[in-house]
Design an enzyme around this catalytic site. Structure first.
Site, PDB file in Angstrom:
ATOM      1  N   ASP A  81     -45.809 -29.203 -25.671  1.00  0.00           N
ATOM      2  CA  ASP A  81     -45.160 -27.900 -25.729  1.00  0.00           C
ATOM      3  C   ASP A  81     -44.344 -27.681 -24.467  1.00  0.00           C
ATOM      4  OD1 ASP A  81     -44.413 -25.435 -26.705  1.00  0.00           O
ATOM      5  OD2 ASP A  81     -46.431 -24.576 -26.727  1.00  0.00           O
ATOM      6  N   GLY A  82     -43.449 -26.716 -24.513  1.00  0.00           N
ATOM      7  CA  GLY A  82     -42.659 -26.342 -23.359  1.00  0.00           C
ATOM      8  C   GLY A  82     -43.287 -25.187 -22.610  1.00  0.00           C
ATOM      9  N   GLY A  97     -40.836 -17.055 -26.930  1.00  0.00           N
ATOM     10  CA  GLY A  97     -40.602 -17.042 -28.369  1.00  0.00           C
ATOM     11  C   GLY A  97     -41.650 -16.268 -29.148  1.00  0.00           C
ATOM     12  N   GLU A 103     -50.072 -21.066 -29.732  1.00  0.00           N
ATOM     13  CA  GLU A 103     -49.889 -22.158 -28.783  1.00  0.00           C
ATOM     14  C   GLU A 103     -51.137 -22.357 -27.938  1.00  0.00           C
ATOM     15  OE1 GLU A 103     -45.041 -21.693 -28.200  1.00  0.00           O
ATOM     16  OE2 GLU A 103     -46.417 -20.731 -26.810  1.00  0.00           O
TER      17      GLU A 103
END
Length: 210
Positions: A81-82, A97, A103
């Site tokens: 993931d970022g 987001g 997440e």
């Protein structure tokens, strides 16, 4: 080198962490979109895929992947993931987001978390990026008042509803010098679903493209 190229380089570098028969968790965001675009390079290694958002699920399905539920696969081998911010201890701010709850769930369930960013996301202290706090709609005013009492400035993300039907308050001016303490404090406010600090579920590896 432009920012998009940096993001794609970080995404491609993370493919080296995908092992054979990998149960892969896929995050959300612009850098992860480059990951999804390049996943076909290691598709032969991937046993199954779990997604952290509706958007990523759609992108994965369009790329030819069958997306499983986390409850079905159990424990992903790898989560990629970022992040919106990363400090030197690998604490993160995520949620630009609005998908940070899912997440965080997938990150917590996974054996390994690899974070992919360009160098614009590196900070000495978290907090320049507004901290997303996810709330149930009925609690928004209460949570906002509590955050003001903590020294933060909450801004309602107007017109945005999360995948689970919740709202987002983006918090500015909050002291996040102790990320673990702030993560717990915010989550203890009644009506808060989760916040975007990843201090307890931070990545072991951060791949930075410069």
């Amino acid at each position: 080198m432009n920012n998009d190229h940096e993001k794609e380089n970080a995404a491609i570098a993370s493919l080296d962490y995908v092992t054979h028969d990998c149960i892969l968790g896929v995050g959300t965001g612009s850098t992860v979109n480059y990951l999804i675009e390049n996943l076909d390079r290691v598709k032969h290694k991937i046993k199954s895929v779990v997604s952290s958002s509706v958007d990523s699920t759609r992108r994965l399905q369009s790329a030819g992947f069958i997306v499983e539920e986390l409850s079905t696969v159990g424990k992903p081998d790898l989560y990629i993931d970022g992040a919106d911010e990363v400090d030197s201890s690998h604490n993160l701010i995520k949620g630009g987001g609005g998908a940070h709850t899912r997440e965080k769930i997938v990150a917590s369930a996974s054996n390994e978390f690899v974070c992919i960013v360009d160098d614009s996301k590196l900070v000495t202290r978290l907090g320049a990026f507004p901290l997303p706090v996810k709330v149930i709609p009925e609690s928004r005013s209460l949570v906002a008042r509590k955050i003001v009492s903590m020294g933060g400035t909450p801004i309602y993300r107007a017109g945005f509803v999360t995948d689970q039907g919740n709202h987002i308050l983006d918090i500015q001016d909050l002291d996040i010098s102790n990320p673990e303490a702030v993560e717990v404090l915010l989550n203890n406010i009644p009506g808060v679903v989760d916040n975007g600090i990843f201090a307890f579920n931070k990545p072991k590896t951060v791949l930075v493209s410069k």
